[in-house]
Design an enzyme around this catalytic site. Structure first.
Site, PDB file in Angstrom:
ATOM      1  N   HIS A  54      40.212  33.125  41.333  1.00 18.14           N
ATOM      2  CA  HIS A  54      40.060  34.405  42.025  1.00 18.14           C
ATOM      3  C   HIS A  54      40.235  34.238  43.538  1.00 18.14           C
ATOM      4  O   HIS A  54      39.563  34.890  44.336  1.00 18.14           O
ATOM      5  CB  HIS A  54      38.705  35.044  41.727  1.00 18.14           C
ATOM      6  CG  HIS A  54      38.486  35.327  40.270  1.00 18.14           C
ATOM      7  ND1 HIS A  54      39.010  36.427  39.637  1.00 18.14           N
ATOM      8  CD2 HIS A  54      37.823  34.626  39.317  1.00 18.14           C
ATOM      9  CE1 HIS A  54      38.666  36.407  38.364  1.00 18.14           C
ATOM     10  NE2 HIS A  54      37.952  35.326  38.135  1.00 18.14           N
ATOM     11  N   ASN A 127      35.999  40.963  34.503  1.00 18.78           N
ATOM     12  CA  ASN A 127      37.454  41.037  34.608  1.00 18.78           C
ATOM     13  C   ASN A 127      37.929  42.420  34.181  1.00 18.78           C
ATOM     14  O   ASN A 127      37.136  43.275  33.783  1.00 18.78           O
ATOM     15  CB  ASN A 127      38.116  39.970  33.721  1.00 18.78           C
ATOM     16  CG  ASN A 127      37.960  38.570  34.271  1.00 18.78           C
ATOM     17  OD1 ASN A 127      38.055  38.345  35.469  1.00 18.78           O
ATOM     18  ND2 ASN A 127      37.717  37.618  33.386  1.00 18.78           N
TER      19      ASN A 127
END
Length: 482
Positions: A54, A127
């Site tokens: 990320h 997510n």
């Protein structure tokens, strides 16, 4: 014939590298699993200074407003009454790419929200998909290694990606989502978000309910054509970051409706493999979505580094009324996220303004790099006879009973049902695009053995699914062997 045995960093042989040690088959992970702790701790320290995963993302400030009374399920104060508002910070990101990578690659998107509540910060760190590739944290470092660059060539490796997936069939559900139209969202505003794991809500009476979080985009779901995505990756690699910033600047504030699935506590005894295996979803027909509130993003960051880069979210940031579950991947994340923040941002990351809670902080942590507020008192221990800072019995977690013999257990081996159902739910045109995306991604794989192994998994999920992939790869003859 095994040539070399897997070992720890100290050379001790590893008994099981697929399943963490748990208290019983469906119990929580044990801290005595030193192989798991070593593996996660080392993994968190492999990249400097950007996030290991990320790394590239965008963020924005906003507000969450309760629109439906859920107080009979949870005593969490920020959900206590209709109309209550809580400030939030949201961060969206790609997963595998580096800080300078393109926004429009085929990749899951991180969807993380920090709620600044009166009882401390509460984070939902998920997510844009309801499932994940692996279900045990012991496998997470290996999985991410396959998504990063080859240590010899420094290039992305399709061999590594598909070799791991083909040897980890629990990934099939997420792989099917990733290779579908949903694999490339049009913008960060046009995708759903999920807490992914199962969590536990507890009300004032101590009654417990399992919960799964769903953030439903109010802009509608939109995805990018694969060719347009490739073009944008070259012409505007920051397309998603730019879109979110420009929308908020234009006062076209994106919003999401938070809904939950509420699952009776007793269901954990009946179907633990559905509740605690993050590679599986829980049926919305059986447990329909219940609206909770609306999140609206209405203010851009003033400084990308101090806010988006330094924000530190963790599923371990909890508030009274919300607890964890024995989901093994979640249990590993409870350790790994905080450890990553302490390594990447520093031991005092919670004092950085973007992470600082609005509630009072009373603890005995002192010193360390970048300490913002060290306190003036000479008392840095508890219990003591000099102040009234004590533990609060009223916020004791409800918890849940665990039982069983210590060991390394795997969840059930049903890897195919939900992936097959997902394939069959799609239109004929969407199926064709899914298959073509898989074929395009697998074509560079150098070993037919890897391709055959993955085709087998697709075929087990749905015969048409596997057959079409095999045909696209020019390997239709392998179907006869299944």
């Amino acid at each position: 014939m095994v040539k070399e045995w897997l070992t720890t960093a100290d050379g001790a042989p590893v008994y099981d590298n697929q399943n963490s040690a748990t208290a019983g088959e469906f119990g929580p992970i044990l801290i005595q699993d030193v192989h798991l702790l070593e593996k996660l701790a080392h993994f968190n320290r492999e990249r400097v200074p950007e996030r290991v995963v990320h790394a590239k993302g965008a963020g924005a400030h906003g507000v969450f407003k309760v629109t439906n009374d859920v107080s009979k399920y949870t005593k969490a104060s920020f959900l206590s009454e209709v109309g209550k508002e809580t400030t939030v910070f949201a961060r969206f990101s790609t997963v595998a790419g580096e800080l300078g990578s393109a926004d429009t690659v085929r990749d899951p998107r991180g969807f993380a929200i920090k709620f600044y509540t009166e009882d401390g910060n509460y984070d939902i760190v998920g997510n844009n998909t309801p499932v994940f590739f692996v279900r045990d944290p012991l496998k997470f470092p290996d999985f991410i290694h396959t998504q990063k660059r080859d240590p010899r060539t420094h290039l992305k490796s399709p061999d590594a990606v598909w070799d791991f997936w083909s040897l980890s069939p629990e990934s099939l559900h997420q792989v099917t989502i990733l290779m579908s139209d949903r694999g490339i969202p049009a913008t960060m505003r046009h995708m759903h978000g999920y807490g992914s794991h199962t969590f536990l809500w507890v009300n004032d009476a101590g009654e417990k309910t399992w919960v799964k979080y769903h953030f439903r985009t109010n802009q509608g779901v939109k995805n990018l054509d694969v060719n347009l995505a490739a073009e944008l990756a070259g012409t505007n690699p920051d397309y998603h970051i730019e879109d979110l910033h420009n929308a908020i600047e234009a006062e076209d504030y994106p919003s999401w409706t938070l809904c939950v699935q509420l699952i009776p506590f007793e269901e954990a005894q009946k179907r633990p493999e559905l509740l605690f295996d993050v590679t599986k979803t829980v049926s919305q027909k059986e447990f329909p979505l219940v609206e909770v509130g609306t999140m609206t993003l209405n203010r851009n960051p003033e400084n990308y580094f101090t806010e988006v880069e330094q924000v530190a979210m963790s599923p371990g940031h909890l508030v009274p009324g919300i607890e964890t579950s024995p989901d093994k991947l979640l249990q590993g994340r409870l350790f790994a996220y905080g450890d990553a923040h302490r390594y990447r941002v520093g031991a005092n990351y919670s004092q950085v303004p973007i992470n600082k809670p609005v509630s009072p902080v009373n603890n005995n942590q002192k010193d360390g790099a970048m300490r913002m507020d060290n306190g003036s008192t000479s008392i840095n221990y508890e219990p003591n006879s000099f102040n009234e800072v004590k533990e609060n019995p009223a916020v004791k977690p409800a918890g849940y009973e665990v039982h069983g013999e210590i060991g390394h257990y795997s969840y059930d081996q049903n890897f195919y049902t939900q992936a097959g159902d997902l394939y069959r739910l799609q239109s004929d045109e969407a199926k064709e695009r899914l298959v073509q995306n898989v074929v395009d991604a697998m074509t560079p794989v150098s070993k037919d053995e890897i391709k055959k192994r993955q085709i087998y998994h697709f075929y087990q999920a749905d015969k048409e699914y596997g057959t079409k992939v095999a045909q696209g790869l020019g390997m239709e003859d392998v179907i006869k062997e299944f």
